[in-house]
Design an enzyme around this catalytic site. Structure first.
Site, mmCIF file in Angstrom:
data_model
loop_
_atom_site.group_PDB
_atom_site.id
_atom_site.type_symbol
_atom_site.label_atom_id
_atom_site.label_comp_id
_atom_site.label_asym_id
_atom_site.label_seq_id
_atom_site.Cartn_x
_atom_site.Cartn_y
_atom_site.Cartn_z
ATOM 1 N N ASN A 22 0.799 -1.184 -0.087
ATOM 2 C CA ASN A 22 0.111 0.013 -0.220
ATOM 3 C C ASN A 22 0.874 1.323 -0.014
ATOM 4 O OD1 ASN A 22 0.963 0.167 2.550
ATOM 5 N ND2 ASN A 22 -1.004 0.587 3.762
ATOM 6 N N ASP A 24 3.420 2.520 1.850
ATOM 7 C CA ASP A 24 3.778 3.543 2.979
ATOM 8 C C ASP A 24 5.131 3.118 3.794
ATOM 9 O OD1 ASP A 24 3.328 0.950 4.115
ATOM 10 O OD2 ASP A 24 1.778 1.528 5.789
ATOM 11 N N ASP A 28 3.257 -5.534 4.282
ATOM 12 C CA ASP A 28 1.591 -5.842 4.645
ATOM 13 C C ASP A 28 1.230 -7.038 3.951
ATOM 14 O OD1 ASP A 28 1.246 -4.716 2.182
ATOM 15 O OD2 ASP A 28 1.236 -2.920 2.857
ATOM 16 N N ASP A 97 2.870 -16.589 14.285
ATOM 17 C CA ASP A 97 3.488 -16.477 15.463
ATOM 18 C C ASP A 97 2.851 -15.870 16.569
ATOM 19 O OD1 ASP A 97 6.159 -16.068 16.924
ATOM 20 O OD2 ASP A 97 7.149 -15.210 15.181
ATOM 21 N N ASP A 198 6.238 -18.140 20.213
ATOM 22 C CA ASP A 198 7.524 -17.389 20.775
ATOM 23 C C ASP A 198 8.172 -17.633 22.042
ATOM 24 O OD1 ASP A 198 9.050 -14.949 20.098
ATOM 25 O OD2 ASP A 198 8.159 -14.131 21.808
ATOM 26 N N GLU A 253 9.519 -21.988 19.386
ATOM 27 C CA GLU A 253 10.868 -21.291 19.540
ATOM 28 C C GLU A 253 11.515 -21.774 20.956
ATOM 29 O OE1 GLU A 253 13.407 -17.147 19.386
ATOM 30 O OE2 GLU A 253 11.369 -17.261 20.367
ATOM 31 N N HIS A 314 14.893 -13.656 11.477
ATOM 32 C CA HIS A 314 14.939 -12.091 12.031
ATOM 33 C C HIS A 314 15.743 -11.929 13.184
ATOM 34 C CE1 HIS A 314 11.905 -13.758 14.419
ATOM 35 N NE2 HIS A 314 11.967 -12.708 15.228
ATOM 36 N N ASP A 315 16.214 -12.692 13.772
ATOM 37 C CA ASP A 315 16.963 -12.449 15.014
ATOM 38 C C ASP A 315 18.372 -12.624 15.094
ATOM 39 O OD1 ASP A 315 14.816 -11.836 16.937
ATOM 40 O OD2 ASP A 315 14.462 -14.196 17.087
HETATM 41 C C1 GLC Z 1 11.679 -14.115 20.150
HETATM 42 C C2 GLC Z 1 11.422 -13.389 18.864
HETATM 43 C C3 GLC Z 1 12.223 -12.075 18.878
HETATM 44 C C4 GLC Z 1 11.840 -11.405 19.923
HETATM 45 C C5 GLC Z 1 11.638 -12.096 21.412
HETATM 46 C C6 GLC Z 1 10.781 -11.663 22.531
HETATM 47 O O1 GLC Z 1 13.227 -14.446 20.283
HETATM 48 O O2 GLC Z 1 11.877 -14.104 17.785
HETATM 49 O O3 GLC Z 1 12.327 -11.459 17.840
HETATM 50 O O4 GLC Z 1 12.666 -10.058 20.138
HETATM 51 O O5 GLC Z 1 11.029 -13.401 21.172
HETATM 52 O O6 GLC Z 1 9.312 -11.727 22.232
#
Ligand code: GLC
Length: 540
Positions: A22, A24, A28, A97, A198, A253, A314-315
Site C-alpha cells: 500500500n 507506506d 503488509d 507467530d 515465541d 521457539e 529475523h533474530d
Molecule cells: C523471540 C523473537 C524475537 C523477540 C523475542 C521476544 O526470540 O523471535 O524477535 O524479540 O522473542 O518476544
C-alpha cells in the site's frame, strides 16, 4: 494430510520487510498476497508469519496489545483472510507467530493490572516487592539490564524477560492460561495451520524467585527464569487443545543454544511437533567443525525427533553475511542451501536466503529500529564509548542488519515499496534481486528452486536416515537412505579442490542430481570436488 510438516519446507516472512502493498514503506498483507505465486514457484509448503497483531511495536510486534486485531500497519482482518484463502488455494499452509510469554505494557490487561494492588488482574503479571530497597532479585533481561521495572504508583516491581514494554504474564494464574487458550482457539477457528510459539521455554519462572548463578566469565546463567519443568505441563495442555483441530503443527521457539535443553519440548505425540532452537543459528563465525558438531548434536540429543534446520532468521545476521566474504558469498549461499535442504530435518528458509541476500549496516542511531540495538547503544554511550564504537556495538547486538527489505527488482527501493522503506534497502539491490535471479539459470534462486524440486521427489532426502555423516578438511559429506534410494551430499567449504573417495557409497554407478560448479559428473571411485562445490548425487 497428517504429519505434512515432516516433509514441508517452511519459509519465514518477516512481514514488515517482505513486500509493501500500500505504499507506506512497510510490508503488509496485500504485499504478501501479491507474492504468493513467487513462493509457490520456489516450492514453499508453509509460511511462518511473524507477529501482525495490534502492537505499539517496541519490539516490532513481539509486544502485542490486542491478540484479536490486525495492526493497521499490516492491513485489516479482511486482508489477512484474503491472504490466508489465497495461500490455501495454492496449497501453501500458514503458521502464525504467537507470543504467549508476555504482552505489551499497553495491553488493557496490563493497564488494568498496573492500576492498583487490588486490581483483579494484578496477579496476571509478575509483581514483587522491592528487596533491600532495590530489585527483587538479580535476574537480567535478555536485552539489557535488570529484568525488573519499578512502578512508582503501586511501589512494586514487575518482571520482563525482554524490554520493559514486554511484560511477562504469570502463567501460574489459571485465568491467564484460559485467556490465552481463547486466543489460540480464535486463530485456529480462522483456519490457520498452526503456531510458531515465541520463547515458549520462558513461560514459567521460579516460584521462589531464587537468584541466578553466574558462569566463570561473570555471565548470568538463566537457571531460574526459564526452562522450568512446569512449562512442559503447559505445553502438553496446549498441545491437547491444538489437537482438537486436525493436522495442526506447533513449532516452539526454544531459546537456547544447547540441544539438550531443547529436547524435552520436542515430542511428536504430546508436546511440540518441532523445536526452533539455536545451536546452528547462533554460530557466528564460519567454522565447519562447529557446524558439523552441531549437526551431530541434533542427531544425538533430540531422542530421534526431527530437528529444524536453519542458519538465519529475523533474530540474527544472515548466514551469508556471517560466513561469507567478498569472494565467496554466492558460493556460500548455495552451499548452505544444500545443507539446509538435504540434512535430516525440517528446513526453514528466512526471506531473502533464497537470493543470497546480505545484511545492512546502520550508520546512524536515528535509523536504528530494533529495541535490542537501541538499548545496547544507550548502554555503550553511558559507559563512555565513542559514537563510532557505540553504533558498532548496536549493530552487533541489534537485529536490524538482517531485517532489510526483500530485494524484488532493480527499481527504486528494490521493488519492495514505492516510498522510503522503514529500514534501508541494501545498496546491492540492483545486482542482487529476485527478478534478475529468476532470469539467470545459475542464480542462487534457481539453485534453490531446482534443489527443492529434487528434494520433493526424493524419499531419501525427505525422510531418509543419515548413514554416514562425516567431516574432514572443510568438507561435510553425508548419505541419506530410504528403502532402495540412496543419495549423497558433498559440501566443499574450502577454496581448494578436494578429492573424495566413493568407498562409503557402495554404489555401482552414481548420477549427478545437482551441482553449483559442473554440468556433468563422471566418477567411479573418486570425485574431485571443485572449490566451494555443493554436489548432490544419487546412487544407482
Ligand atoms: C523471540 C523473537 C524475537 C523477540 C523475542 C521476544 O526470540 O523471535 O524477535 O524479540 O522473542 O518476544
Amino acid at each position: 494430510m497428517k504429519n505434512w510438516w515432516k516433509k514441508a519446507i517452511f519459509y519465514e516472512i518477516y512481514i514488515r520487510s517482505f513486500c509493501d502493498g500500500n505504499g507506506d514503506g512497510i510490508g503488509d498483507f496485500i504485499g504478501i498476497t501479491k507474492k504468493l505465486d513467487y513462493l509457490k514457484s520456489l516450492g514453499v509448503d508453509c509460511i511462518w508469519l511473524t507477529p501482525f497483531y495490534k502492537s505499539p511495536k517496541v519490539d516490532n510486534g513481539y509486544d502485542i496489545s490486542d491478540y484479536y486485531e490486525i495492526d493497521a500497519d499490516y492491513g485489516t482482518m479482511e486482508d489477512f483472510e484474503t491472504f490466508l484463502k489465497e495461500a490455501h488455494k495454492r496449497d501453501i499452509k500458514v503458521i502464525v507467530d504467537l507470543v504467549l510469554n508476555h504482552t505489551s505494557d499497553k495491553h488493557p490487561w496490563f493497564i488494568e493490572s498496573k492500576s492498583s494492588l487490588q486490581s483483579p488482574k494484578r496477579d496476571w503479571y509478575i509483581w514483587k516487592d522491592p528487596k533491600d530497597g532495590g530489585v527483587p532479585n538479580n535476574w537480567e533481561s535478555f536485552f539489557e539490564g535488570s529484568a525488573w521495572e519499578y512502578d512508582s504508583n503501586t511501589k512494586q516491581y514487575y518482571y520482563h524477560a525482554f524490554a520493559k514494554e514486554q511484560v511477562d504474564l504469570n502463567w501460574r494464574n489459571e485465568d491467564v492460561k484460559k485467556a490465552m487458550f481463547d486466543v489460540i482457539k480464535f486463530w485456529l477457528d480462522k483456519g490457520i495451520d498452526g503456531f510458531r510459539l515465541d520463547v515458549i521455554n520462558f513461560l514459567m519462572v521460579d516460584e521462589q524467585f531464587k537468584d541466578n548463578p553466574y558462569d566463570e566469565k561473570g555471565k548470568q546463567i538463566h537457571k531460574y527464569d526459564k526452562d522450568l519443568p512446569e512449562t512442559l505441563d503447559i505445553v502438553e495442555e496446549l498441545r491437547k487443545l491444538v489437537d482438537q483441530y486436525p493436522d495442526k503443527v506447533l513449532v516452539g521457539e526454544v531459546g537456547t543454544e544447547n540441544v539438550l535443553e531443547a529436547a524435552p519440548y520436542l515430542d511428536e505425540e504430546k508436546r511440540l511437533h518441532l523445536v526452533f532452537n539455536f545451536n546452528l543459528g547462533s554460530i557466528q563465525k564460519f567454522d565447519v567443525n562447529k557446524i558439523f558438531k552441531e549437526l551431530k548434536s541434533l542427531e544425538q540429543n533430540l531422542n530421534g525427533g526431527l530437528p529444524t534446520i536453519f542458519f538465519s532468521s529475523h533474530d540474527m545476521p544472515r548466514h551469508v553475511t556471517r560466513f561469507g566474504n567478498d569472494n565467496n558469498r554466492e558460493d556460500m549461499a548455495k552451499l548452505f542451501s544444500m545443507l539446509i535442504l538435504t540434512a535430516r530435518g525440517v528446513p526453514f528458509i528466512y526471506q531473502g536466503d533464497e537470493l543470497g541476500m546480505t545484511d545492512i549496516y546502520i550508520k546512524d542511531i536515528k535509523d536504528m529500529r530494533d529495541v535490542a540495538g537501541i538499548l545496547a547503544y544507550e548502554k555503550a554511550i553511558k559507559e563512555g564509548k565513542t559514537e563510532d564504537e557505540a553504533i558498532k556495538i548496536a549493530n552487533e547486538a541489534g537485529r536490524d542488519s538482517g531485517r532489510n527489505p526483500v530485494q524484488w527488482d532493480s527499481s527504486r527501493y528494490a521493488g519492495f515499496s514505492l516510498t522510503t522503506p522503514w529500514l534501508p534497502v541494501n545498496e546491492n539491490y540492483k545486482e542482487l534481486n529476485a527478478k534478475k535471479q529468476s532470469e539467470d539459470e545459475n542464480s542462487v534462486l534457481n539453485f534453490y528452486k531446482k534443489l527443492i524440486r529434487i528434494r520433493k521427489n526424493s524419499d531419501a532426502l525427505l525422510q531418509g536416515e543419515y548413514i554416514v555423516l562425516q567431516n574432514k578438511d572443510d568438507l561435510i559429506y553425508f548419505i541419506r537412505k530410504s528403502g532402495n534410494e540412496k543419495c549423497a551430499v558433498f559440501l566443499n567449504f574450502s577454496d581448494e579442490y578436494k578429492e573424495v573417495s566413493l568407498d562409503n557409497l557402495d554404489a555401482d554407478k552414481i548420477e549427478m542430481l545437482i551441482s553449483n560448479k559442473r554440468e556433468v559428473l563422471d566418477a567411479k571411485y573418486n570425485i574431485r570436488l571443485f572449490p566451494y562445490e555443493a554436489l548432490l548425487v544419487r546412487c544407482l
